[in-house]
Enzyme design. Structure first.
Site, short mmCIF file in Angstrom:
data_model
loop_
_atom_site.label_atom_id
_atom_site.label_comp_id
_atom_site.label_asym_id
_atom_site.label_seq_id
_atom_site.Cartn_x
_atom_site.Cartn_y
_atom_site.Cartn_z
N SER A 119 -12.54 -20.71 -53.33
CA SER A 119 -12.21 -21.95 -53.17
C SER A 119 -13.50 -22.99 -54.10
CB SER A 119 -12.15 -22.92 -51.95
OG SER A 119 -13.36 -22.84 -51.28
N SER A 160 -15.56 -17.81 -50.37
CA SER A 160 -15.49 -18.94 -51.26
C SER A 160 -16.39 -19.23 -52.08
CB SER A 160 -15.16 -20.36 -50.47
OG SER A 160 -13.51 -20.33 -50.22
N LYS A 186 -20.34 -28.99 -54.37
CA LYS A 186 -18.86 -28.97 -54.12
C LYS A 186 -18.25 -30.05 -53.38
CE LYS A 186 -15.62 -25.45 -51.98
NZ LYS A 186 -15.50 -24.33 -50.95
#
Lengths: 480, 500
Positions: free
Chosen positions: B152, B176, B77
């Site tokens: 996310s 997330s 990420k």
């Protein structure tokens, strides 16, 4: 009507740890700009603080020396504000639950002993430095040096217990002595490792309620502190006398003009939005750790001062002077342990040695004259082997050469004439040659005695034992 | 065998010399090249670094023989710091920010023989549930390109679902990792708070953030967690509780395991298809010998409110460092003028414009919310109260764990929604986290495993939440479920079409 000032201080003291409080960077002053920095103290994305245990130990030591309660659990908090030298946009500090609270420091100068309450001692990090001046483009630019960012600090907050500018200056000086004594802080105000702000208000003498206070910043020397407070107290009294009201605000001491000037009003005050620092767990300092720190603490100035009076029968004044710093007190004790009579040692250390050190700009800790050497000199005086004036001469030589007093005395043939018959011969000669003076003495003009002593000493080339000269001369005058 | 098989397959193939790390890496990069234009899973693909790393592993195969992630292509990420590789948090603020250091998890992955292939798209600073808050545009759900992948960590979920990476790391502050895993049909694990070091993770809400893996199988999540877990001297909130080999307990045997179900929480707001898949999953667990226990989490209904007070408060402070002074985006300096007051004004303007332009609307909304929550006069009513309710939520779980070993819920109340559907309605968007935020507030480990599809063919996730540091229990139950209901073998059509 007379007015009484009410003053409380906030002192920030750098901790003398080798590394910063939340990272491994050097905490040393100086270094090229932005050389003592890393991801943590630059506030890079993703970097996290890790508490330096040594900083905690130092803060505990200071807390104990200031008579505080050390709390088993304290909590770090974030103080949020924007400023370019504050890399994370918040300062890690302690807020609702500080490390130490409720201490007291005694002020003992003057007639009465007074107590200054210590509200709290807490740990925090310093910010970097904004350099507004000193560059060719300083009119348009500010430079930033983050070497100081993340250096460990303790903030010490006093109760509003101080009642004059002089008291405040004395307290600050005393606090500095304690911190330096403990090895917690280097006491260097020029480099900013010890800084002071003051909260000042005035009220009618004897009133219970506090007046509106102003916070005065930038008081980074004893002199500034005292001058700024005197100025601020007068300013507030003038306002009240003229029927005005003091406004709550932050004021800055301007050493150039000798005035305090408004920096921001209460309305402009920051809302720091403190909240517990989620990156650091609560700080636990258990009783065993506190006890270990307490046991390892040096004897504090007050205790040592009392011991100097009790153990060495030194006058309180001497004891106070000799415990101004740990190095000085250590020197005194070493001299006494090497055999010097305490009062004589005290006189020499406060007198000749202090003068000489000041002259060459060296601290007692680095004195070129070892305590046992000084003790050797003092012993010769005590034995009557040399006179006081000879001793001063010898002292100078010792200081310069590092030789023992004995060696110098022998080499220069300085040994005092102490032999009774030798002195008597001199006395007889002087009395014979100064019949007039003798007659005057006998007629009651005893001041002539001093003249005669001087003549004997002169004849002895300054080497005669003055005490013995006195005694023998008096005896001879009475006898004739 | 396909390029991105599971960790176990790949590792064994590379170990035995049947395939090289470079071969695997090349194939993965090719898949990314083909799929990326449609899916936008990545902010950066580190082609050269990945190939260099893979050939280094091949060259020293003996040295790396026992590495648990040998040659495994991993996507990170884009809020995890990578030395020398742009780390943006999908924000304009950090569009060109290159960290000088690696996050601890990145170091650990490298020591385990992994090959980092790129940085994945996400909601800006991990704030969002759809990746629509990325400054670089949303990622697309490989099961339906007009839908969001969740967020996310949406890019990470997409990368794993479309076999553009074998493992991806995400961060989970309120769901997330788990929510996008559920919406993309992959496994997502949020470990116990403190289990995995946060050093090098761009902080959103420090007391809630936790890094974890997104994988195709529960076994792969267990292997990755084994690599990631453990105390880190650089993170004071990392736990000293010893980590273990999390693959050891994956026996398939869950007889006697007690699965708690907070039925009353599920009465409203859950899509029928999701509820159906969830109930079927419970039956599957029961059929393997688990006992279903009905229980209550009385304060769970406050979780969203509490979460948006605490997370925004912490975020408002964590994001203060992005001020244009030292790194990242800075709004153009105004012409310099002489004088201190003018300089102060210029500074204020620079701050304001940098943050106005550098941050997207959701990030600014949360900074403002959080600033308000911490302000003098409101702190007690909001922040402090929220912390108190957080404690009550934690106690609910303590009580639940007296009767159950794990708590089961759907991961998300809905399947993937359409891109643009909720962007104008933040509150509706926030409700996507309704079942996931509690685990963050209570610091508990939670996993999402694929548990079926809606009638429209969109994946649904089953979430299991466990006791602190009992990841092994979660993984054992999730693995047993996966053996019985191998939904993870389904593959999006777009992914199947790339025949490498």
């Amino acid at each position: 009507m007379s007015y009484e000032p009410v003053i409380g201080l906030e002192i920030h003291a750098h901790l003398l740890t080798a590394s910063k409080i939340f990272c491994g960077c050097s905490a040393a002053f100086g270094g090229g700009p932005n050389t003592h920095v890393c991801a943590v103290c630059l506030g890079l994305p993703g970097a996290l603080p890790v508490l330096n245990r040594a900083a905690v130990d130092f803060a505990v030591r200071a807390g104990l020396a200031l008579g505080c309660t050390i709390h088993e659990t304290s909590i770090f908090a974030r103080k949020n504000y924007f400023y370019p030298d504050l890399p994370k946009g918040y300062q890690i500090s302690q807020y609702e639950r500080p490390l130490a609270t409720s201490g007291v420091v005694e002020l003992s100068s003057g007639a009465e002993r007074r107590c200054v309450g210590i509200t709290r001692v807490h740990l925090e990090e310093d910010a970097g430095k904004s350099l507004h001046e000193g560059f060719p483009d300083s009119d348009r630019k500010t430079y930033l040096d983050y070497n100081r960012s993340g250096v460990g600090l303790i903030e010490i907050v006093t109760e509003p217990d101080l009642r004059s500018a002089a008291d405040a200056a004395e307290f600050f000086s005393r606090l500095r002595a304690i911190l330096v004594w403990l090895g917690v802080n280097d006491g260097n105000m020029e480099e900013g490792s010890l800084r002071c702000d003051a909260n000042v208000s005035v009220r009618p003498a004897g009133a219970d309620l506090l007046g509106t206070k102003a916070e005065v910043k930038n008081l980074n020397s004893f002199r500034f502190l005292q001058h700024a407070l005197e100025y601020e107290i007068d300013r507030q009294i003038d306002i009240i006398r003229e029927g005005g009201r003091v406004v709550q605000e932050t004021r800055l001491w301007d050493a150039n003009t000798g005035r305090t000037v408004s920096m921001r009003s209460k309305e402009q005050a920051h809302d720091y939005r403190y909240f517990p620092e989620p990156d650091l767990p609560p700080l636990f300092v258990d009783a065993a750790r506190v006890a270990a720190i307490r046991n390892a603490m040096p004897e504090l100035p007050d205790a040592r001062r009392r011991r100097f009076v009790d153990e060495y029968a030194l006058p309180d004044y001497d004891a106070g002077q000799l415990t101004q710093s740990r190095a000085l007190a250590d020197y005194v004790e070493a001299t006494i342990r090497a055999g010097a009579p305490p009062k004589l040692a005290s006189n020499w250390i406060m007198g000749e040695l202090a003068r000489k050190l000041k002259e060459i700009g060296v601290d007692i800790a680095a004195a070129p004259l070892e305590p046992d050497r000084l003790a050797g000199l003092v012993a010769l005086i005590e034995q009557g082997a040399i006179s006081g004036s000879m001793a001063k001469h010898v002292f100078e030589k010792m200081f310069a050469s590092g030789l023992t007093a004995q060696t110098i005395v022998k080499a220069e043939g300085l040994t005092q004439i102490d032999d009774e018959s030798a002195i008597l011969d001199l006395v007889d000669g002087i009395l014979t040659n100064n019949a007039d003076a003798v007659a005057q003495y006998r007629a009651g003009k005893t001041a002539t005695f001093g003249f005669l002593v001087g003549q004997v000493m002169k004849a002895a080339g300054g080497k005669a034992n003055p005490k013995r000269v006195n005694a023998l001369l008096r005896r001879a005058l009475e006898a004739r | 065998m396909r390029a991105t098989a599971t960790v176990r397959d790949l590792r064994d193939q590379i170990r035995s010399g049947r395939r090289s790390a470079v071969e695997v890496c090349r194939e993965t990069l090719t898949r990314i090249e083909r799929l990326e234009p449609s899916l936008h899973a990545f902010n950066s693909v580190t082609t050269d670094l990945a190939l260099a790393r893979a050939s280094e592993l091949d060259a020293q195969r003996d040295r790396w023989r026992d590495a648990p992630l040998l040659g495994v292509p991993i996507a990170l990420k884009d809020n995890l710091c990578t030395r020398g590789v742009r780390t943006t948090a999908s924000s304009r603020m950090l569009e060109s920010f290159v960290p000088p250091y690696n996050a601890t998890v990145v170091e650990r992955l490298c020591q385990a023989g992994a090959v980092v292939i790129g940085k994945t798209n996400c909601d800006e600073f991990a704030m969002g549930s759809s990746t629509e808050n990325s400054a670089f545009g949303p990622s697309r759900n490989p099961w339906a390109l007009d839908r969001i992948p969740g967020g996310s960590s949406g890019g990470s979920a997409v990368a794993v679902a479309a076999r553009m990476a074998t493992v991806a790391l995400g961060s989970d502050t309120g769901g997330s990792i788990r929510q996008p895993a559920a919406l993309c049909g992959v496994v997502g694990l949020k470990p116990t708070y403190g289990r995995v070091s946060r050093y090098g993770l761009l902080a959103f809400a420090s007391s809630l953030d936790q890094i974890g893996p997104l994988t195709r199988t529960v076994y792969d999540a267990a292997v990755t967690l084994t690599v990631l877990a453990g105390a880190d001297p650089a993170d004071a909130t990392s736990a000293s509780t010893p980590a273990s080999d999390y693959t050891a307990g994956l026996t398939g045997d869950i007889r006697g395991a007690r699965v708690g179900v907070p039925s009353s929480l599920l009465e409203n707001g859950v899509e029928p298809d999701v509820l159906r898949a969830f109930r079927a999953a419970l039956e599957t667990l029961a059929s393997r010998g688990a006992t279903l226990v009905d229980l209550e989490l009385p304060h769970a209904r406050h979780a969203i409110a509490v979460y948006y007070l605490i997370a925004t408060a912490e975020a408002s402070s964590n994001l203060a460092r992005y001020d244009g002074v030292r790194y990242g985006f800075r709004a153009a300096d105004r012409p310099a003028q002489a004088g201190r007051h003018e300089q102060t004004d210029a500074l204020r303007t620079m701050y304001a414009q940098t943050r106005e332009i550098g941050f997207g609307p959701e990030v600014k909304r949360r900074i403002m919310l959080g600033t308000y929550v911490l302000s003098a006069g409101y702190y007690d009513a909001y922040y402090l109260k929220a912390q108190q309710v957080r404690t009550l939520i934690l106690r609910d779980y303590d009580r639940a764990f007296e009767r159950a070993d794990v708590v089961a819920m759907p991961t998300s109340p809905t399947a993937a929604f359409k891109i643009g559907e909720r962007v104008d309605d933040p509150l509706q968007m926030y409700l996507a986290d309704v079942f996931t935020v509690s685990a963050n507030l209570a610091g508990l480990p939670a996993i999402s495993v694929p548990c079926g599809f809606t009638t429209e063919g969109l994946p649904v996730g089953l979430q299991l939440t466990g006791r602190r540091f009992h990841e092994a229990t979660l993984l054992r139950i999730a693995d047993a479920y996966e053996r019985e209901a191998p939904w993870h073998t389904e593959e999006p059509r777009i992914s199947k079409e790339v025949r490498i």
